[in-house]
Design a protein around this motif. Structure first.
Motif, PDB file in Angstrom:
ATOM      1  N   ASP A   1       0.813  -1.222   0.000  1.00 16.13           N
ATOM      2  CA  ASP A   1       0.000   0.000   0.000  1.00 16.13           C
ATOM      3  C   ASP A   1       0.840   1.263   0.000  1.00 16.13           C
ATOM      4  OD1 ASP A   1      -2.492  -1.434   0.175  1.00 16.13           O
ATOM      5  OD2 ASP A   1      -2.015  -1.819   2.283  1.00 16.13           O
ATOM      6  N   LYS A   2       2.091   1.175   0.494  1.00 15.97           N
ATOM      7  CA  LYS A   2       3.000   2.311   0.512  1.00 15.97           C
ATOM      8  C   LYS A   2       4.334   1.852  -0.067  1.00 15.97           C
ATOM      9  CE  LYS A   2       2.863   2.980   4.912  1.00 15.97           C
ATOM     10  NZ  LYS A   2       3.133   3.588   6.259  1.00 15.97           N
TER      11      LYS A   2
ATOM     12  N   GLN B   1      -2.704   5.927  -7.595  1.00 19.03           N
ATOM     13  CA  GLN B   1      -3.251   7.016  -6.781  1.00 19.03           C
ATOM     14  C   GLN B   1      -3.455   8.298  -7.565  1.00 19.03           C
ATOM     15  OE1 GLN B   1      -0.451   7.324  -3.521  1.00 19.03           O
ATOM     16  NE2 GLN B   1      -0.681   5.142  -2.992  1.00 19.03           N
TER      17      GLN B   1
ATOM     18  N   LEU C   1       2.370   2.563  -7.651  1.00 16.23           N
ATOM     19  CA  LEU C   1       1.464   3.112  -6.640  1.00 16.23           C
ATOM     20  C   LEU C   1       1.089   4.561  -6.958  1.00 16.23           C
ATOM     21  CD1 LEU C   1       2.903   1.623  -3.324  1.00 16.23           C
ATOM     22  CD2 LEU C   1       0.952   0.840  -4.667  1.00 16.23           C
ATOM     23  N   CYS C   2       2.042   5.319  -7.487  1.00 14.46           N
ATOM     24  CA  CYS C   2       1.711   6.698  -7.867  1.00 14.46           C
ATOM     25  C   CYS C   2       0.676   6.720  -8.987  1.00 14.46           C
ATOM     26  CB  CYS C   2       2.972   7.439  -8.300  1.00 14.46           C
ATOM     27  SG  CYS C   2       4.067   7.894  -6.940  1.00 14.46           S
TER      28      CYS C   2
END
Length: 370
Positions: free
Chosen positions: A81-82, A115, A111-112
């Motif tokens: 998640d991070k 998001q 992930l970027c």
């Protein structure tokens, strides 16, 4: 996000012209392109390892081995998640930072994108554009270097870095200053070619107003560099000696340098690069982003990290056409204005893959799933 797939590609991309340093001469880029996929999205990064173990102990073949047999098996199937979780996942692996960085960087991009934010924004970048310099290798003659300096100044580069080694140093720097004057931002990169026995010679460089001398002594040293820095008015910049936050802390406390060159692959990824950046900012040590012949994907990562506030010195992220006839991203990395690169605002690294070029230069490909 559950990591569903990792793709490894090995690319061989010819350089427009050979590039030589004190530890080797290169005619092509031996590149590992990593793609990490989840929920229909893919993040990309590349390894900056060279085909020979002369910059550090890693090389392309060892990076592939580590990725295939140790790192990818730990990542696929994991819920991430991070992006910092990736660094934590590989914390037990000793060194092998270029292998770790390639996989971790692809997760940051993934992930970027998921998001909807740029890599620069995720890292805490504060700039919409960055100034960049250029690195000039060791050439057959001083005149050859002077011709290159002329060309790159005309193209607008904001810093000139020249490679030096014993026998190709004072005469070169003197010739550049004589030809172009004292106002040209100039630095010398020694790639560990000197020892403390060369102190009298290196002290001669003080008269030329250099921005810095990069890594003059051994690749793993921070003690002798402290001795040398006390003898010089020119700032020493450490490169190969800095692999971690602890290395940076010790070098700062010893007075081994006044500047640090940060290369994402050398320190194990974006997470560790960010942490070293923050440490240096607290101690008033400026940093800049070095280059490792990256293709466009790696250059995009460099642009993002160089948008952070303590990257106050132009880095080595030149345009794609500096080394390559064709890049693996589109559009190719190019100036927004002379000597300046725009920081992408699109999600992730902000560049799309040039898939035709990727296929053209691929020499091997493997896909890994849980």
């Amino acid at each position: 996000m559950k990591i569903e797939q990792v793709e490894l590609r090995r690319l061989h991309v010819p350089l427009k012209a050979p590039f030589e340093t004190s530890f080797g001469r290169f005619t092509f880029r031996d590149c590992i392109l990593v793609g990490v996929s989840s929920e229909g999205e893919t993040g990309y990064a590349e390894s900056v390892a060279m085909p020979t173990p002369y910059y550090n102990e890693e090389m392309t073949d060892t990076v592939i081995y580590l990725l295939k047999h140790f790192l990818i098996p730990q990542l696929v199937g994991q819920h991430i998640d991070k992006p910092e979780q990736t660094a934590e996942l590989f914390a037990s692996v000793r060194r092998n930072y270029m292998a770790i960085s390639a996989l971790e960087g692809a997760v940051w991009d993934l992930l970027c994108k998921a998001q909807g934010i740029s890599l620069s924004a995720a890292l805490g970048g504060t700039r919409s554009e960055i100034d960049v310099g250029v690195s000039i290798g060791i050439e057959s003659s001083v005149d050859h270097v002077l011709r290159n300096v002329t060309r790159f100044l005309e193209e607008g580069y904001k810093k000139i870095k020249v490679k030096i080694k014993p026998g190709f140093d004072i005469e070169l720097i003197d010739a550049i200053r004589t030809r172009f004057g004292a106002d040209v931002p100039l630095m010398a990169d020694a790639n560990s070619a000197y020892t403390l026995e060369h102190i009298p010679l290196l002290k001669q460089l003080d008269q030329y107003g250099l921005m810095m001398i990069e890594q003059p002594l051994a690749h793993d040293d921070i003690v002798d560099h402290a001795t040398l820095q006390r003898e010089l008015s020119t700032p020493i910049c450490l490169d190969e000696s800095i692999h971690s936050v602890e290395d940076a802390r010790k070098a700062i406390e010893l007075g081994s340098c006044r500047i640090i060159n940060l290369k994402i692959g050398r320190v194990g990824g974006l997470t560790h690069t960010k942490n070293i950046h923050d440490l240096c900012a607290r101690h008033g040590i400026p940093v800049w982003c070095g280059g490792m012949f990256e293709m466009g994907v790696g250059r995009a990562h460099n642009i993002a990290i160089a948008s952070m506030p303590n990257f106050t010195i132009p880095g080595d992220t030149s345009t794609s056409k500096r080394h390559f006839e064709e890049d693996i991203v589109e559009p190719a990395v190019d100036f927004s204005k002379p000597g300046t690169l725009a920081v992408p605002t699109k999600p992730g690294i902000g560049y799309d893959l040039n898939r035709k070029a990727v296929e053209k230069y691929t020499v091997s490909k493997e896909i890994f799933k849980p």
